[in-house]
Scaffold this active site. Structure first.
Site, PDB file in Angstrom:
ATOM      1  CG  ASP A 128      -1.926  -1.117   1.227  1.00 51.01           C
ATOM      2  OD1 ASP A 128      -2.298  -1.575   0.137  1.00 51.01           O
ATOM      3  OD2 ASP A 128      -2.319  -1.569   2.325  1.00 51.01           O
ATOM      4  CG  HIS A 251      -6.354 -10.791  -2.702  1.00 49.57           C
ATOM      5  ND1 HIS A 251      -7.703 -10.557  -2.752  1.00 49.57           N
ATOM      6  CD2 HIS A 251      -5.944 -10.508  -1.437  1.00 49.57           C
ATOM      7  CE1 HIS A 251      -8.123 -10.165  -1.560  1.00 49.57           C
ATOM      8  NE2 HIS A 251      -7.080 -10.126  -0.741  1.00 49.57           N
TER       9      HIS A 251
HETATM   10  O1  F6P Z   1      -2.703  -3.996   3.135  1.00 47.57           O
HETATM   11  C1  F6P Z   1      -2.615  -4.757   1.970  1.00 47.57           C
HETATM   12  C2  F6P Z   1      -3.992  -5.020   1.406  1.00 47.57           C
HETATM   13  O2  F6P Z   1      -3.843  -5.811   0.226  1.00 47.57           O
HETATM   14  C3  F6P Z   1      -4.825  -3.787   1.100  1.00 47.57           C
HETATM   15  O3  F6P Z   1      -4.426  -3.151  -0.089  1.00 47.57           O
HETATM   16  C4  F6P Z   1      -6.213  -4.361   1.065  1.00 47.57           C
HETATM   17  O4  F6P Z   1      -7.173  -3.406   1.425  1.00 47.57           O
HETATM   18  C5  F6P Z   1      -6.154  -5.443   2.125  1.00 47.57           C
HETATM   19  O5  F6P Z   1      -4.783  -5.745   2.326  1.00 47.57           O
HETATM   20  C6  F6P Z   1      -6.883  -6.710   1.735  1.00 47.57           C
HETATM   21  O6  F6P Z   1      -6.796  -7.566   2.803  1.00 47.57           O
HETATM   22  P1  F6P Z   1      -7.224  -9.118   2.803  1.00 47.57           P
HETATM   23  O7  F6P Z   1      -5.968  -9.887   2.675  1.00 47.57           O
HETATM   24  O8  F6P Z   1      -7.827  -9.318   4.142  1.00 47.57           O
HETATM   25  O9  F6P Z   1      -8.144  -9.348   1.672  1.00 47.57           O
END
Ligand code: F6P
Ligand code: ADP
Length: 320
Positions: A128, A251
């Site tokens: 991020d 992701h």
């Molecule tokens: O902090 C990294 C991140 O990928 C963010 O960009 C996103 O909002 C969050 O984590 C998603 O998290 P999770 O792994 O719980 O889906």
């Protein structure tokens, strides 16, 4: 004097975390310090899920995305008793100090442990780029390159079909991934927590790009958690002559082999973390500012706002 340090990765994973674990291990071993890998972040810490790392454990890891130690979120780690349990587990395993690779939440855990007598150093591991006191975080460059590769492809197909691609990127309340990719890809519009979002303004702008500038495609990059990109794409189809299509990159942005920049960054930061622990320091976080590796007290870093990106937004506006 420290004889054994722990290393863990916590929060959302990011490309380059393996490079950081490898460098912590190799630098510490070169200084005669043992390294204990802690699996699944603070969860593994309280469960005693540890593995003694030697040089070969971290061979063939440098170019791999993800984190071979695993990462996790453990909300209960905010509780004093849970932190106390972690301290007892670390002491029982002769772990004198810990390197924590993660985001600001993970830093808070590292600070709490330091206050309880276990020196911890935080390394900024997140795609991020939302951590204060560092220009870049480990994983941001790789994620940015992933986003850019995807948007370049979307542009090809968008221009063949007179479409407007609305692309949602991650960032968790930080617009850097969107802003840097917008500059890198020559996007027409960028929407981030810093720009704010006005739907009618976006539609008017697209009408102008199409009607007056005769653009045959448009790319709109949107930071996550701002608006529903599917519904925005539908409105674009209804109110402009572009056909709107939405893409949520999701992701995929968190994976992949780290770029050379992220590998070097992770290695430099890890070296600094070990050096600080050897000097008996804790409660600090490592950063890179103007290409110099820095250390800042976590408390100070957490109370600071991130550097303004006004100059980059201005550049974006002058490029479109
Ligand atoms: O902090 C990294 C991140 O990928 C963010 O960009 C996103 O909002 C969050 O984590 C998603 O998290 P999770 O792994 O719980 O889906
Ligand atoms: P990130 O480190 O990427 O910001 P999170 O905010 O999910 O990710 O935090 C990762 C983990 O750090 C949490 O699951 C929790 O175990 C620990 N943590 C978060 N906030 C605190 C806090 N205030 N005190 C102690 N530990 C915390």
């Amino acid at each position: 004097m420290i004889r054994r340090i722990g290393v863990l990765t916590s929060g959302g994973d990011s490309p380059g975390m393996n490079a950081a674990i490898r460098a912590v291990t190799r630098v510490a071993l070169a200084s005669g310090i043992e390294v204990m890998g802690i699996r699944d972040g603070y969860k593994g810490m309280i469960n005693g899920d540890f593995v003694l790392l030697d040089k070969s454990h971290v061979a063939d890891r440098l170019d791999r995305g993800g984190t071979f130690l695993g990462s996790a979120r453990l909300p209960e780690f905010k509780d004093d008793e849970v932190q106390q349990k972690a301290v007892e587990m670390l002491q029982a395993n002769q772990i004198d100090a810990v390197v924590v690779v993660g985001g600001d939440g993970s830093y808070r855990g590292a600070l709490a442990l330091t206050k309880k007598g276990i020196n911890c150093i935080g390394l900024p591991g997140t795609i991020d780029n939302d951590i204060p006191c560092t220009d870049y975080t480990i994983g941001f460059d790789t994620a940015l390159n992933t986003v850019v590769e995807a948007i370049d492809k979307l542009r090809d197909t968008s221009s063949s079909h007179h479409r407007c691609s609305v692309v949602e990127v991650m960032g968790n309340h930080c617009g850097d991934l969107a802003l840097y990719s917008a500059i890198s890809c020559g996007a027409e519009i960028v929407i981030t927590p810093e720009t704010g979002f006005d739907e009618s303004e976006v539609l008017e702008r697209l009408k102008y790009l199409d009607g007056t500038l005769k653009k045959n495609h448009a790319i709109v990059i949107v930071s996550e958690k701002i608006t529903d990109v599917d519904s925005l794409a539908r409105k674009i189809s209804t109110h402009t002559s572009f056909a709107g299509r939405s893409t949520i990159l999701g992701h995929v942005q968190r994976g992949g082999s780290p770029t050379a920049n992220d590998r070097v960054l992770a290695s430099r930061m890890a070296e600094k973390a070990v050096d600080l622990l050897v000097k008996g320091q804790g409660g600090m976080c490592v950063g890179i500012i103007n290409n110099e590796i820095t250390a800042t007290p976590i408390e100070e870093a957490l109370s600071q706002a991130r550097k303004s990106r006004k100059h980059l937004y201005r550049l974006f506006d002058r490029l479109v």
